[in-house]
Design a protein around this motif. Sequence first.
Motif, PDB file in Angstrom:
ATOM      1  N   TYR A 161      38.961   5.220 108.356  1.00 46.25           N
ATOM      2  CA  TYR A 161      39.614   3.980 107.930  1.00 46.25           C
ATOM      3  C   TYR A 161      41.127   4.040 108.087  1.00 46.25           C
ATOM      4  O   TYR A 161      41.838   3.173 107.595  1.00 46.25           O
ATOM      5  CB  TYR A 161      39.211   3.630 106.490  1.00 46.25           C
ATOM      6  CG  TYR A 161      37.795   3.125 106.438  1.00 46.25           C
ATOM      7  CD1 TYR A 161      37.507   1.791 106.712  1.00 46.25           C
ATOM      8  CD2 TYR A 161      36.739   3.983 106.186  1.00 46.25           C
ATOM      9  CE1 TYR A 161      36.205   1.334 106.712  1.00 46.25           C
ATOM     10  CE2 TYR A 161      35.431   3.541 106.186  1.00 46.25           C
ATOM     11  CZ  TYR A 161      35.169   2.209 106.454  1.00 46.25           C
ATOM     12  OH  TYR A 161      33.875   1.754 106.460  1.00 46.25           O
ATOM     13  N   VAL A 211      41.097  -0.768 100.461  1.00 43.51           N
ATOM     14  CA  VAL A 211      40.472  -1.496 101.557  1.00 43.51           C
ATOM     15  C   VAL A 211      39.503  -2.498 100.948  1.00 43.51           C
ATOM     16  O   VAL A 211      38.643  -2.128 100.143  1.00 43.51           O
ATOM     17  CB  VAL A 211      39.737  -0.537 102.519  1.00 43.51           C
ATOM     18  CG1 VAL A 211      39.075  -1.315 103.650  1.00 43.51           C
ATOM     19  CG2 VAL A 211      40.696   0.514 103.074  1.00 43.51           C
ATOM     20  N   GLN A 221      35.656  -5.593 106.937  1.00 44.68           N
ATOM     21  CA  GLN A 221      36.950  -5.252 106.350  1.00 44.68           C
ATOM     22  C   GLN A 221      37.897  -6.427 106.550  1.00 44.68           C
ATOM     23  O   GLN A 221      38.076  -6.914 107.663  1.00 44.68           O
ATOM     24  CB  GLN A 221      37.527  -4.003 107.012  1.00 44.68           C
ATOM     25  CG  GLN A 221      38.855  -3.593 106.411  1.00 44.68           C
ATOM     26  CD  GLN A 221      39.408  -2.311 107.015  1.00 44.68           C
ATOM     27  OE1 GLN A 221      38.677  -1.506 107.557  1.00 44.68           O
ATOM     28  NE2 GLN A 221      40.710  -2.146 106.912  1.00 44.68           N
ATOM     29  N   GLN A 236      43.746  -4.377 103.948  1.00 48.59           N
ATOM     30  CA  GLN A 236      44.035  -2.968 103.680  1.00 48.59           C
ATOM     31  C   GLN A 236      45.469  -2.875 103.200  1.00 48.59           C
ATOM     32  O   GLN A 236      46.373  -3.419 103.832  1.00 48.59           O
ATOM     33  CB  GLN A 236      43.821  -2.109 104.926  1.00 48.59           C
ATOM     34  CG  GLN A 236      44.032  -0.627 104.647  1.00 48.59           C
ATOM     35  CD  GLN A 236      43.446   0.266 105.724  1.00 48.59           C
ATOM     36  OE1 GLN A 236      42.503  -0.107 106.406  1.00 48.59           O
ATOM     37  NE2 GLN A 236      43.993   1.450 105.877  1.00 48.59           N
TER      38      GLN A 236
END
Length: 119
Positions: A81, A90, A97, A100
Amino acid sequence: MATDAHGGASGQSIDEPLHIESENHLEDVVDDHGVVLVDFHADWCGPCQMLEPVLEGLADETEAVIAKVDVDEHQQLAGAYGVRSVPTLVLFADGEQVEQHTGVLPADRLRSLIEGYTE
């Protein structure tokens, strides 16, 4: 499968942070829940420790699942990640996703982020 968006097979909401055990575990949590906020943290990290009660509150107060990944125990997962420093948060919505952030964010900012995807 008898799961729901809030609590998985038990039908109850998850109102405390969930500790991730593996990459597959994280994938299952993200797939099984609508909104998941993942905290990549380390025990030795002061800001991470400051964030802990905020995340516990959000787990209890919001529909999101709060997941915790110890970067020392799961270095490959953190690397996957792009986690370069802790804490890194995240946010996943509907399996993807969507956000972040690195560093500590205030509770109201995190709540707003989560609510932006749960409403």
